[in-house]
Design a protein around this motif. Sequence first.
Motif, PDB file in Angstrom:
ATOM      1  N   TRP A 122     121.615  44.339  75.922  1.00 14.68           N
ATOM      2  CA  TRP A 122     122.585  45.430  75.841  1.00 14.68           C
ATOM      3  C   TRP A 122     122.215  46.540  76.813  1.00 14.68           C
ATOM      4  O   TRP A 122     121.052  46.930  76.910  1.00 14.68           O
ATOM      5  CB  TRP A 122     122.661  45.952  74.409  1.00 14.68           C
ATOM      6  CG  TRP A 122     123.138  44.888  73.472  1.00 14.68           C
ATOM      7  CD1 TRP A 122     122.367  44.023  72.766  1.00 14.68           C
ATOM      8  CD2 TRP A 122     124.493  44.544  73.196  1.00 14.68           C
ATOM      9  NE1 TRP A 122     123.157  43.151  72.047  1.00 14.68           N
ATOM     10  CE2 TRP A 122     124.465  43.457  72.287  1.00 14.68           C
ATOM     11  CE3 TRP A 122     125.727  45.044  73.617  1.00 14.68           C
ATOM     12  CZ2 TRP A 122     125.624  42.865  71.797  1.00 14.68           C
ATOM     13  CZ3 TRP A 122     126.879  44.463  73.127  1.00 14.68           C
ATOM     14  CH2 TRP A 122     126.825  43.393  72.230  1.00 14.68           C
ATOM     15  N   PHE A 123     123.224  47.020  77.495  1.00 15.27           N
ATOM     16  CA  PHE A 123     123.013  47.996  78.556  1.00 15.27           C
ATOM     17  C   PHE A 123     123.954  49.188  78.398  1.00 15.27           C
ATOM     18  O   PHE A 123     125.069  49.052  77.887  1.00 15.27           O
ATOM     19  CB  PHE A 123     123.276  47.363  79.931  1.00 15.27           C
ATOM     20  CG  PHE A 123     122.324  46.268  80.309  1.00 15.27           C
ATOM     21  CD1 PHE A 123     121.238  46.527  81.124  1.00 15.27           C
ATOM     22  CD2 PHE A 123     122.517  44.976  79.842  1.00 15.27           C
ATOM     23  CE1 PHE A 123     120.363  45.516  81.489  1.00 15.27           C
ATOM     24  CE2 PHE A 123     121.652  43.956  80.187  1.00 15.27           C
ATOM     25  CZ  PHE A 123     120.565  44.228  81.018  1.00 15.27           C
ATOM     26  N   ILE A 124     123.486  50.345  78.863  1.00 18.83           N
ATOM     27  CA  ILE A 124     124.390  51.460  79.151  1.00 18.83           C
ATOM     28  C   ILE A 124     124.790  51.306  80.613  1.00 18.83           C
ATOM     29  O   ILE A 124     123.942  51.375  81.504  1.00 18.83           O
ATOM     30  CB  ILE A 124     123.731  52.819  78.892  1.00 18.83           C
ATOM     31  CG1 ILE A 124     123.481  53.017  77.392  1.00 18.83           C
ATOM     32  CG2 ILE A 124     124.605  53.951  79.436  1.00 18.83           C
ATOM     33  CD1 ILE A 124     122.772  54.313  77.045  1.00 18.83           C
ATOM     34  N   SER A 125     126.074  51.059  80.837  1.00 17.00           N
ATOM     35  CA  SER A 125     126.564  50.812  82.195  1.00 17.00           C
ATOM     36  C   SER A 125     126.604  52.119  82.987  1.00 17.00           C
ATOM     37  O   SER A 125     127.025  53.158  82.484  1.00 17.00           O
ATOM     38  CB  SER A 125     127.959  50.204  82.143  1.00 17.00           C
ATOM     39  OG  SER A 125     128.527  50.174  83.434  1.00 17.00           O
ATOM     40  N   MET A 126     126.215  52.017  84.223  1.00 16.13           N
ATOM     41  CA  MET A 126     126.250  53.183  85.093  1.00 16.13           C
ATOM     42  C   MET A 126     127.644  53.445  85.668  1.00 16.13           C
ATOM     43  O   MET A 126     127.914  54.563  86.109  1.00 16.13           O
ATOM     44  CB  MET A 126     125.241  53.017  86.227  1.00 16.13           C
ATOM     45  CG  MET A 126     123.788  53.048  85.785  1.00 16.13           C
ATOM     46  SD  MET A 126     123.323  54.614  85.005  1.00 16.13           S
ATOM     47  CE  MET A 126     123.546  55.757  86.368  1.00 16.13           C
ATOM     48  N   ASP A 127     128.485  52.424  85.648  1.00 17.92           N
ATOM     49  CA  ASP A 127     129.738  52.578  86.383  1.00 17.92           C
ATOM     50  C   ASP A 127     131.009  52.256  85.617  1.00 17.92           C
ATOM     51  O   ASP A 127     132.082  52.732  85.989  1.00 17.92           O
ATOM     52  CB  ASP A 127     129.688  51.711  87.656  1.00 17.92           C
ATOM     53  CG  ASP A 127     128.571  52.128  88.592  1.00 17.92           C
ATOM     54  OD1 ASP A 127     128.567  53.298  89.012  1.00 17.92           O
ATOM     55  OD2 ASP A 127     127.681  51.301  88.864  1.00 17.92           O
ATOM     56  N   GLN A 128     130.943  51.454  84.538  1.00 19.91           N
ATOM     57  CA  GLN A 128     132.195  50.986  83.939  1.00 19.91           C
ATOM     58  C   GLN A 128     133.005  52.130  83.332  1.00 19.91           C
ATOM     59  O   GLN A 128     134.234  52.033  83.227  1.00 19.91           O
ATOM     60  CB  GLN A 128     131.930  49.901  82.907  1.00 19.91           C
ATOM     61  CG  GLN A 128     131.385  50.347  81.577  1.00 19.91           C
ATOM     62  CD  GLN A 128     131.191  49.165  80.615  1.00 19.91           C
ATOM     63  OE1 GLN A 128     131.185  47.994  81.018  1.00 19.91           O
ATOM     64  NE2 GLN A 128     131.028  49.470  79.341  1.00 19.91           N
ATOM     65  N   ALA A 129     132.337  53.238  82.948  1.00 16.45           N
ATOM     66  CA  ALA A 129     133.076  54.401  82.448  1.00 16.45           C
ATOM     67  C   ALA A 129     132.727  55.664  83.240  1.00 16.45           C
ATOM     68  O   ALA A 129     132.863  56.781  82.745  1.00 16.45           O
ATOM     69  CB  ALA A 129     132.798  54.617  80.964  1.00 16.45           C
ATOM     70  N   GLY A 130     132.246  55.466  84.483  1.00 14.00           N
ATOM     71  CA  GLY A 130     132.014  56.599  85.379  1.00 14.00           C
ATOM     72  C   GLY A 130     130.755  57.392  85.127  1.00 14.00           C
ATOM     73  O   GLY A 130     130.640  58.539  85.582  1.00 14.00           O
ATOM     74  N   LEU A 131     129.761  56.801  84.457  1.00 14.73           N
ATOM     75  CA  LEU A 131     128.553  57.554  84.123  1.00 14.73           C
ATOM     76  C   LEU A 131     127.801  58.004  85.371  1.00 14.73           C
ATOM     77  O   LEU A 131     127.333  59.146  85.446  1.00 14.73           O
ATOM     78  CB  LEU A 131     127.644  56.708  83.228  1.00 14.73           C
ATOM     79  CG  LEU A 131     126.314  57.347  82.820  1.00 14.73           C
ATOM     80  CD1 LEU A 131     126.533  58.675  82.117  1.00 14.73           C
ATOM     81  CD2 LEU A 131     125.514  56.393  81.922  1.00 14.73           C
ATOM     82  N   ARG A 132     127.674  57.138  86.352  1.00 15.52           N
ATOM     83  CA  ARG A 132     126.923  57.494  87.546  1.00 15.52           C
ATOM     84  C   ARG A 132     127.552  58.702  88.257  1.00 15.52           C
ATOM     85  O   ARG A 132     126.864  59.672  88.575  1.00 15.52           O
ATOM     86  CB  ARG A 132     126.847  56.303  88.503  1.00 15.52           C
ATOM     87  CG  ARG A 132     125.877  56.536  89.666  1.00 15.52           C
ATOM     88  CD  ARG A 132     125.994  55.422  90.724  1.00 15.52           C
ATOM     89  NE  ARG A 132     125.975  54.097  90.169  1.00 15.52           N
ATOM     90  CZ  ARG A 132     124.871  53.411  89.862  1.00 15.52           C
ATOM     91  NH1 ARG A 132     123.679  53.961  90.063  1.00 15.52           N
ATOM     92  NH2 ARG A 132     124.959  52.184  89.361  1.00 15.52           N
ATOM     93  N   ALA A 133     128.829  58.645  88.468  1.00 16.21           N
ATOM     94  CA  ALA A 133     129.517  59.736  89.171  1.00 16.21           C
ATOM     95  C   ALA A 133     129.428  61.035  88.393  1.00 16.21           C
ATOM     96  O   ALA A 133     129.192  62.108  88.972  1.00 16.21           O
ATOM     97  CB  ALA A 133     130.979  59.365  89.413  1.00 16.21           C
ATOM     98  N   ASP A 134     129.589  60.956  87.081  1.00 14.77           N
ATOM     99  CA  ASP A 134     129.526  62.167  86.256  1.00 14.77           C
ATOM    100  C   ASP A 134     128.117  62.756  86.253  1.00 14.77           C
ATOM    101  O   ASP A 134     127.944  63.979  86.296  1.00 14.77           O
ATOM    102  CB  ASP A 134     129.964  61.855  84.819  1.00 14.77           C
ATOM    103  CG  ASP A 134     131.450  61.508  84.725  1.00 14.77           C
ATOM    104  OD1 ASP A 134     132.176  61.815  85.689  1.00 14.77           O
ATOM    105  OD2 ASP A 134     131.851  60.943  83.697  1.00 14.77           O
ATOM    106  N   ALA A 135     127.105  61.874  86.186  1.00 16.84           N
ATOM    107  CA  ALA A 135     125.718  62.353  86.183  1.00 16.84           C
ATOM    108  C   ALA A 135     125.381  63.029  87.510  1.00 16.84           C
ATOM    109  O   ALA A 135     124.718  64.071  87.544  1.00 16.84           O
ATOM    110  CB  ALA A 135     124.764  61.196  85.908  1.00 16.84           C
ATOM    111  N   LEU A 136     125.829  62.459  88.608  1.00 16.23           N
ATOM    112  CA  LEU A 136     125.579  63.058  89.918  1.00 16.23           C
ATOM    113  C   LEU A 136     126.233  64.428  90.030  1.00 16.23           C
ATOM    114  O   LEU A 136     125.665  65.367  90.597  1.00 16.23           O
ATOM    115  CB  LEU A 136     126.083  62.128  91.021  1.00 16.23           C
ATOM    116  CG  LEU A 136     125.287  60.827  91.209  1.00 16.23           C
ATOM    117  CD1 LEU A 136     126.008  59.903  92.181  1.00 16.23           C
ATOM    118  CD2 LEU A 136     123.861  61.118  91.688  1.00 16.23           C
TER     119      LEU A 136
END
Length: 934
Positions: A423-437
């Motif tokens: 099980w993973f927290i996805s970095m991209d499927q719900a925009g987590l990477r962009a929001d974190a940046l």
Amino acid sequence: MDYKNTINLPRTAFPMKASLAAREPQMLADWQKQALYERIQEATADRPSFVLHDGPPYANGDIHIGHAVNKILKDIVVRSALLAGYRSPYVPGWDCHGLPIELQVEKKVGKVGHKIDAAAFRQKCREYADRQIENQSADFQRLGGLGDWSQRYATRDFSYEANMLRALARIVERGHLKRGVKPVHWCFDCGSALAEAEIEYQDKGSTAIDVLFPAVDEKSLGERFGVHGLQPGAGVVIWTTTPWTIPANRAVCLNAELEYELVRARQGTRTVEIVLAAELHEPVCARLQLDQIEILGRVPGATLEHMELKHPYNGARVPVILGDHVTTETGTGAVHTAPGHGQEDFEVGRHYDLEVYNPVDGRGIFVDDTPVVGGQFVWAANQVLVEHMRGNGSLLAAESFEHSYPHCWRHKTPTAFRTTPQWFISMDQAGLRADALAEIDRVRWVPEWGKARIRGMIETRPDWCISRQRTWGVPLGLLIDRDSQQPHPDTPQLLEKLAAIVAQEGVDVWYRAGIVERLGADPERYEPVSDILDVWFDSGVTHYCVLEQDERLARPADLYLEGSDQHRGWFQSSLLTSVAMHGSAPYRQVLTHGFTVDAEGRKMSKSQGNVIAPQQIMNTLGADILRLWVAAADYRQEMSVSDEILKRVADAYRRIRNTARFLLGNLDGFDPIVHGVPSDQLLPLDRYAVDMAARLQAEITEAYANYRFFSIYQRLHHFCSVDLGAFYLDIIKDRLYTLPADHPARRSAQTAMQHILEALVRWLAPLCCFTAEEIWAQMQGERADSVMLATWYDDLVEMPSEQRGFWTRLRAVREVVGPRLEELRRSKAIGSSLAAEITLETGGRLADDLARMGDELRFLFISSDVRLGTVEDESGDAVIDGQQLKFCVRASGNPKCVRCWHHRDSVGQDPAHPELCGRCIGNISGDPETREWA
């Protein structure tokens, strides 16, 4: 006559010798008895808040110097925020789940399923964590840490564990959860992955083999050892008890810091040239039955990184890689690495981007296209692979080996690691990477390079695997469809239900029968996931589990403060979970400090003998010396510490302490309300001293607000040693000692000293908390019980710039003349500067400045006479404020006054006091001198 009783000698109970190691523990006990922290929180309840959130240290082992640095820096921030007028609560916390505690408990009670069941094991882990928290807390408090130690947070608390599940529910609800693959224990009889709780360890007989991985280029191998003429087939030898995993091998792993040797020897009729760990030379050579052994060279493992080897099974090329998990407990010091069949192999393989290859299906059968063993069951394939490698010459030894091996607790059969869904927290499927940046840009990073560092990590990081196959932790809490393996559609709501149960009963409830029914799901269709949450998730959600839940705190925190490794750790896990839950960062500011090294810049290591324990420093020098060292070091980079460095800090501490002692001693009997002089009536020199303090306070408070503690230490030390010790206090000794006790000029000096001490004790309080309280307790006037119940001193008055310029120019003259006075003293031409006379020649504004002070100019130079005139016998010259200055310094020919030690021609002129000068006679007879300047 004895004139001693006419002198105002300093008196104070503040001792010159600090004896910090003995005095601090008693002071700490007094603070605890007085409930000082609680009183501070009550007194500051109506202030705006500043929340420094404590990142949880791991509850395992004694604290080290890195812990001390971290906790002291945090305490400096908290105390300076209180003095700046904030409410600054500090709630300490501990990280309690995870493998290190499991390993410690296993040493005492054995592995789960072997001598103890999972529930009892988890209880032992809780008990162990609690003992560690108690021990570490005592040391953290001994450092002087101001906090709510009786109401700490810990990730092992039922309430915290429940809130972790609620945090996960929010992350799932916002669409960030997904499945992936990772190696886990697999039972071929169950046909499923097993959690650590479902594993028991039993003795198992295996075939242990030593296998040679030949170098692709033996010349390259030789060059790394500085050896020429190696034969084809020279290479690295590995040892394994799982021959069936050899087909999945994708690398050979060494330890970068271990020493490896290249050995040439005879094995039967052939010569072998093999690489092995130097520490394992004897057992490996004995096991391989080698003789005529010759060590050709030795190198650290790091030297061999990226060298290519030939696969002994299929001849493919595989690299040499490095990993910390490689030890010298068994084997050869070289580990056969199959990312598809082992947790550590998988992790190190991910770092080196190795293929995760798993040719074994869920039944334990090699897939048909696997060379040599296709279609065979893994245990049967062991011997087939052994014979295959014996046939191609790569097998160097094989023997039966009894060892503890993981078994399924249900079927009592051996398990194997194989790649399964995780099980993973996805970095991209719900925009987590962009929001974190985007949030990174809204945070203040101290030092500024921290922003680029964490940004680079977030930009390139893979999805976060949050499932772990361990016993000691918080269950993932997911119910999945038995057929589709997809999570229940009401997962967020089910996690909330589970959290409510866990808050009352703890996480063991997840492993009990009937949990699916208790959550209101269909047990025929859904089954619980046995994985636990990654421990970085545990600490990463403190912003929710602590900041949001604790009424003492608030989210977002004003500051997170940890070591530079936490850009990869807590800073990042906190950012990702907070953005995943709320869309915003959990902190407004992030401060990063470096690691501790010795005086030569070497990493601290027990093997090198350069470790300095904080307990040792506190028990010898005292916590305040340790705290002052932390303040003095530039935390933005590596922080050097050694006995010599600490000695220098202790010397600086004594200067600061002695300055405070001088001020306290000369304020004996001074009541600020009764004897205080209004600022505009202070003598000019006293106004200048207060002005120096006022301007310094502006620098210091600004530096505290911007976390430049090292500059505070430097300016504070300079102020005590130069501005006060070598200038102001040196000058006013005459006024303090020789004037009548209630003389306006003496009261002026005492008023200035009172102002300076009021400010100084506050500046010092965040750095040397014990000493500041000790000073505070000796100060005159009505005041709160603790300096931490005060705020920055606001009665310091700056003087106009033109008046300040006057004293700046006079100080420059004094600094030019001073070295000549010191030369005469060293040559014994004079005993002290009071035995000298000075003539000054200059012009313009500088001449006017000097003339304005008249006869009081001698007090500025601490000499018996200073004249303005023509210098014939020049001692030196300089240019000050654009004016040429000449000066002459010579020994005075006048007799010495036994009371003030000035050499004056008036000594002996009064028969009633033949040993006194004229001004001293007036000062003791009721006709005191007038002082207008100094």
